[in-house]
Design an enzyme around this catalytic site. Structure first.
Site, short mmCIF file in Angstrom:
data_model
loop_
_atom_site.label_atom_id
_atom_site.label_comp_id
_atom_site.label_asym_id
_atom_site.label_seq_id
_atom_site.Cartn_x
_atom_site.Cartn_y
_atom_site.Cartn_z
N ASN A 131 1.00 7.83 0.73
CA ASN A 131 1.25 6.81 1.74
C ASN A 131 1.72 7.38 3.08
OD1 ASN A 131 3.35 7.23 -0.34
ND2 ASN A 131 4.64 6.15 1.11
N GLN A 150 -2.16 2.98 -2.24
CA GLN A 150 -2.76 3.27 -0.93
C GLN A 150 -4.27 3.50 -1.01
OE1 GLN A 150 -1.43 3.21 2.14
NE2 GLN A 150 0.65 2.81 1.47
N HIS A 179 -1.14 -6.35 -0.64
CA HIS A 179 -0.83 -6.35 0.80
C HIS A 179 -1.27 -5.06 1.52
CE1 HIS A 179 3.00 -3.91 1.24
NE2 HIS A 179 3.03 -4.09 -0.05
N CYS A 209 9.97 2.25 3.80
CA CYS A 209 11.27 2.22 3.13
C CYS A 209 12.17 3.31 3.67
CB CYS A 209 11.10 2.41 1.63
SG CYS A 209 9.47 2.02 1.02
N1 PLP Z 1 3.21 3.08 -4.02
C1 PLP Z 1 2.76 3.45 -2.82
C2 PLP Z 1 1.99 4.72 -2.69
C3 PLP Z 1 3.02 2.67 -1.70
O1 PLP Z 1 2.57 3.06 -0.50
C4 PLP Z 1 3.75 1.47 -1.86
C5 PLP Z 1 4.07 0.61 -0.70
O2 PLP Z 1 4.64 1.02 0.27
C6 PLP Z 1 4.19 1.11 -3.14
C7 PLP Z 1 3.89 1.94 -4.19
C8 PLP Z 1 4.96 -0.14 -3.37
O3 PLP Z 1 4.11 -1.28 -3.33
P1 PLP Z 1 4.69 -2.71 -3.03
O4 PLP Z 1 5.09 -2.74 -1.59
O5 PLP Z 1 3.56 -3.66 -3.33
O6 PLP Z 1 5.84 -2.93 -3.96
#
Ligand code: PLP
Length: 392
Positions: free
Chosen positions: A152, A180, A202, A326
């Site tokens: 990501n 991703q 999303h 995050c």
């Molecule tokens: N895994 C990856 C690689 C992500 O980029 C994200 C989101 O930022 C997530 C997991 C978490 O997904 P969600 O936002 O639907 O909880």
């Protein structure tokens, strides 16, 4: 002001057709899918239609799709659910240093609270796991390997097919966090050879709070939540019918438009990269040059804090990121870039631009107009701070 959104890896705007389907579902399909009456049957039909659409996106069978509240829950259900269900076979889990915290923290929990041993595989300078590292890390006690499909922060795509084959040959289950990758690049669970795969609506123009875990037929998981019999008892609770319907439509559109969308964002990324290299001196590109997502560009502007650039871009109406959403806001450099071995200046100057279907040449050109003077000013300020007092 010409506002520009270049943060699609954090989240995407909902596709108008998805919003329309969800609004209709919310207003009209309000039965409980578990009810036997007509209202319930209509809701169940909507959920099952979405299950087929999601399955089609990743080459799965509909009955292998478990709907969740998003990528984080899907990752937790995969990691905790598989490790706990296989506890009698062994207590070793393998993951990589560049995973999302949804996987890393679940593994940490297993290690800290449930007596598992966790091996975190290193990555090379482009963010890739070396299959030989996995070979060396596997033991007869290994019950699960979890390595993401696409990162990501830098967009690097892992050699999942190879890694999954190695894990399977050693008797371990293989999970990939494809949050991703799914909807952006072709994903086929059989071609990849994975047992578990997470995705999230999303990230491909669907709603927030809706996702899925692919669970290969015959793979046993312990549920995280206990209650009713929904989702084969793996995810009990009355399902989020409008969210699931939105996920389904988003998956269908992503499947149909994937090649076109990928070509569009890849072209914009090239334009952006060429422009940045021309106008911003001392710029490094992070991630793998070929094995990567089409619309993501991570660069380091050396000698400047990425966060300062972001704040200045935001004042001009341009949205980008310094890493994962995050981690944004914290001044801790990204664990992904650290694992890739970036030097401190590159770590601190990292910026992520992630393009989407709605972006245009004009968006890229606006960034290319606004960014260079911001960088120049911040670099001049940094030089000024370093100069002896009293000098003009
Ligand atoms: N895994 C990856 C690689 C992500 O980029 C994200 C989101 O930022 C997530 C997991 C978490 O997904 P969600 O936002 O639907 O909880």
């Amino acid at each position: 002001m010409h506002r520009v959104y270049l943060d699609h890896a954090a989240t995407t705007p909902v596709h108008p057709a998805v919003a329309e389907a969800m609004a209709r579902c919310l207003a009209e399909t309000y039965g409980n899918p578990s009810s036997i009456h007509g209202f319930g049957r209509e809701a169940k039909k909507a959920v099952e239609a979405a299950r087929e659409q999601v399955a089609a996106l990743i080459g799965a069978r509909p009955q292998e799709i478990v709907f969740t509240s998003g990528g984080t829950e899907a990752d937790n259900l995969a990691v905790l659910g598989a490790a706990r269900a296989r506890r009698d076979r062994g207590n070793h889990v393998i993951t990589s240093a560049v995973e999302h915290h949804a996987v890393l923290d679940a593994c940490e929990h297993l290690a800290g609270r449930e007596g598992f041993r966790v091996t975190v595989l290193p990555v090379d300078g482009a963010g890739r796991v070396d299959p030989d590292e996995l070979r060396r890390a596997l033991t007869p006690e290994t019950v699960l390997v979890s390595v993401m499909l696409a990162n990501n922060e830098v967009g690097t795509v892992q050699p999942i097919r190879e890694l999954a084959a190695i894990a399977k040959a050693a008797g371990a289950l293989f999970h990939t966090d494809a949050v991703q990758g799914a909807g952006q690049i072709p994903v086929d669970v059989d071609a990849l050879g994975v047992d578990l795969l997470s995705l999230s609506a999303h990230k491909f123009y669907g709603p927030k709070g809706a996702g899925a875990l692919y669970v290969r037929k015959g793979v046993r998981l312990q549920p995280l939540v206990h209650g009713g019999g929904q989702e084969r008892r793996l995810r009990p609770g009355t399902p989020n019918v409008p969210g699931i319907a939105g996920l389904g439509v988003a998956a269908e559109l992503a499947r149909r438009e994937m090649a076109e969308r990928a070509a569009h964002v890849a072209r914009l990324r090239e334009r952006l990269l060429a422009g940045l290299l021309e106008r911003v001196p001392d710029l490094a590109v992070n991630g793998h040059p070929e094995e990567r997502l089409p619309g993501l560009l991570n660069v380091s502007v050396l000698g400047v804090e990425g966060e300062s650039i972001l704040l200045n871009l935001d004042l001009k109406g341009i949205a980008a990121s310094s890493g994962s959403a995050c981690a944004a806001g914290s001044t801790e450099p990204s664990h992904v870039l650290k694992a890739m071995g970036l030097a401190p200046a590159a770590l601190h100057g990292a910026l992520r631009f992630s393009l989407g279907r709605g972006n245009t040449d004009a968006d890229v050109d606006r960034l290319l107009e606004v960014l260079p003077p911001i960088v120049e000013r911040l670099r001049a300020m940094a030089r000024g701070c370093g100069e002896p007092a009293g000098r003009a």
